[in-house]
Structure formats: C-alpha cells, structure tokens
Scaffold this motif. Sequence first.
Motif, mmCIF file in Angstrom:
data_model
loop_
_atom_site.group_PDB
_atom_site.id
_atom_site.type_symbol
_atom_site.label_atom_id
_atom_site.label_comp_id
_atom_site.label_asym_id
_atom_site.label_seq_id
_atom_site.Cartn_x
_atom_site.Cartn_y
_atom_site.Cartn_z
ATOM 1 N N UNK A 1 -5.096 7.325 -0.615
ATOM 2 C CA UNK A 1 -4.749 5.953 -0.257
ATOM 3 C C UNK A 1 -5.828 5.255 0.569
ATOM 4 N N UNK A 2 -7.019 5.854 0.657
ATOM 5 C CA UNK A 2 -8.068 5.272 1.486
ATOM 6 C C UNK A 2 -8.483 3.881 1.010
ATOM 7 N N UNK A 3 -8.429 3.631 -0.287
ATOM 8 C CA UNK A 3 -8.838 2.332 -0.810
ATOM 9 C C UNK A 3 -7.652 1.367 -0.833
ATOM 10 N N UNK A 4 -7.913 0.107 -0.458
ATOM 11 C CA UNK A 4 -6.845 -0.901 -0.380
ATOM 12 C C UNK A 4 -6.110 -1.044 -1.710
ATOM 13 N N UNK A 5 -6.845 -1.037 -2.809
ATOM 14 C CA UNK A 5 -6.212 -1.185 -4.126
ATOM 15 C C UNK A 5 -5.231 -0.050 -4.399
ATOM 16 N N UNK A 6 -5.568 1.151 -3.933
ATOM 17 C CA UNK A 6 -4.685 2.301 -4.131
ATOM 18 C C UNK A 6 -3.411 2.145 -3.309
ATOM 19 N N UNK A 7 -3.534 1.636 -2.094
ATOM 20 C CA UNK A 7 -2.354 1.363 -1.272
ATOM 21 C C UNK A 7 -1.412 0.422 -2.006
ATOM 22 N N UNK A 8 -1.970 -0.696 -2.473
ATOM 23 C CA UNK A 8 -1.144 -1.730 -3.091
ATOM 24 C C UNK A 8 -0.510 -1.248 -4.390
ATOM 25 N N UNK A 9 -1.247 -0.452 -5.152
ATOM 26 C CA UNK A 9 -0.691 0.103 -6.378
ATOM 27 C C UNK A 9 0.460 1.054 -6.059
ATOM 28 N N UNK A 10 0.295 1.869 -5.012
ATOM 29 C CA UNK A 10 1.345 2.805 -4.614
ATOM 30 C C UNK A 10 2.592 2.054 -4.152
ATOM 31 N N UNK A 11 2.394 0.942 -3.457
ATOM 32 C CA UNK A 11 3.539 0.148 -2.994
ATOM 33 C C UNK A 11 4.316 -0.405 -4.186
ATOM 34 N N UNK A 12 3.607 -0.884 -5.205
ATOM 35 C CA UNK A 12 4.299 -1.380 -6.396
ATOM 36 C C UNK A 12 5.095 -0.266 -7.062
ATOM 37 N N UNK A 13 4.520 0.927 -7.099
ATOM 38 C CA UNK A 13 5.256 2.066 -7.663
ATOM 39 C C UNK A 13 6.529 2.331 -6.870
ATOM 40 N N UNK A 14 6.418 2.258 -5.551
ATOM 41 C CA UNK A 14 7.589 2.536 -4.706
ATOM 42 C C UNK A 14 8.678 1.485 -4.884
ATOM 43 N N UNK A 15 8.273 0.248 -5.096
ATOM 44 C CA UNK A 15 9.274 -0.789 -5.373
ATOM 45 C C UNK A 15 10.004 -0.490 -6.680
#
Length: 247
Positions: A189-203
């Motif tokens: 999750x170090x990269x911002x894009x990876x954070x945001x993609x993971x959040x969409x998955x969690x939603x």
Amino acid sequence: MQNADIPDAQLASAQPDAPELALPKLARQRLHDTVVDHLREFIVEGQLAPGVKLNERKLCEVLGISRTPLREALKVLAAEGLIEISPNRGATVAQLSEAEIRDMFELMSGLEAFAGELACERISETELAQIKALHAAMLLCRAQNDLSGYYSRNHAIHDLINIAARNAALRQTYVTLNRRLQALRFRSNFQTAKWDSAIRDHEGMIAALEARNGPALSKILRGHLLAKRDAVLAERTLSVAGMSREK
C-alpha cells in the motif's frame, strides 16, 4: 534459536544490524505476548527489514527486557516463519523468494475467497457493523496519510470476514499463512494509487456482505489479493534492478 554460547563479537557480523528503534520500556505483565507482538510489528512495518541480522543486545535495550524473554519470543517468530535462526549466524529477518511470494499470495487469495462465500452465509449484523466502523476509521487514516493506522484497520476487516466464515480449519490455515504475508501486504500500500484501489475493493466487499452475495465477495477478495501479489512482485523487481545498477 540463537545459541547461548555464541559470544557477542560473533553477533556483530558483516550483515546489517537491526536499526535503532524507539519504544517505551515494557511492563512485566503479559511480557511474552507483548515482546512477540512488538517484534512482529517491527517486521511488518519494515523497521526490521528482510535480511537484517537481529542484534540481541540492542533489542533488549529497546524493549527493556533480558535475553531470556527475547529468545523465547524469537522462537515464536521463527515458528511463524518471520525470522530464521542459525546456530552460527544468529537470527535474521526472513526473506521470501519470488516463487514463495507468488505461491503464498495465490493460496491466500483462495482462502479469502472461500471465507468470503461462507461469511455471506454466516455473518451477524453485529460483525457487519464492526466491519463498517473499521472501514470508516480506515478512510480517516487514509485522509491523514497514516499508513500504519490504515493497515491495522484493513487487516482487522479481513480478519473479521475470516472469523465470520465460522470454519475452524480455514481459520487456522489463514492465520498461519497471513503472519508470513503481513509485511508484504503492508508494503503493497506504499503507493497512493494502491491505497485508493484497495479502498474501492473494500467498499465492494461491504456491499457484497450487506447483500449476502457470496460469489461477488469471493471474486472481489480473490482479485484484491492477486493485485497485492502483483504489486509486491513489481516492487521486488524494481528493487532488484536498482541493486543491480548500483553494482
């Protein structure tokens, strides 16, 4: 476990020592579990990086303990596969090969996908509410750029889904494997894009749980873990290439 007869001079080998760490002295209550938890956190968050040789004297100073509880904790972490202990070299943080990373993430994707299907059948409203609350807290950590807080809540969400599956055999296998992958999942999750993609998955996970849609949650979880695998392997490739250029 590190041989008690090995002198301190041998412990200070040519390998990189563990970095200086800052931590309040530990209370004696639940000392064993506390030491294990702290060392595991150091490894997960990269304060003790893969391949780093553990300096017992420094770790004892940081944790405010003697070598006996430290060595007991190292036994636990060695059993979990987080460190490797050699009679002649002492303890070092474990390093996974590319094949091991690929295999473990593929297996974890299957475990989480299956847990998701079962959780949709068996999750309680209380558990679902807990997951939603953790998701809200995770979003706050993201807004504050708090990777450690984000990861701890992310980890708790996946853990609750696994618990909600109500399958003891699945739970045992998941916990054992996930301990070896935590540091890699954290770094994915170090990269911002990876954070945001993971959040969409969690939603999407929460929507599938609310709808009790097992196939949908299974698909999201499998893709979520395989994306983490790809991110970890890509980072590893870049790291290896960077070291090659330095040489």
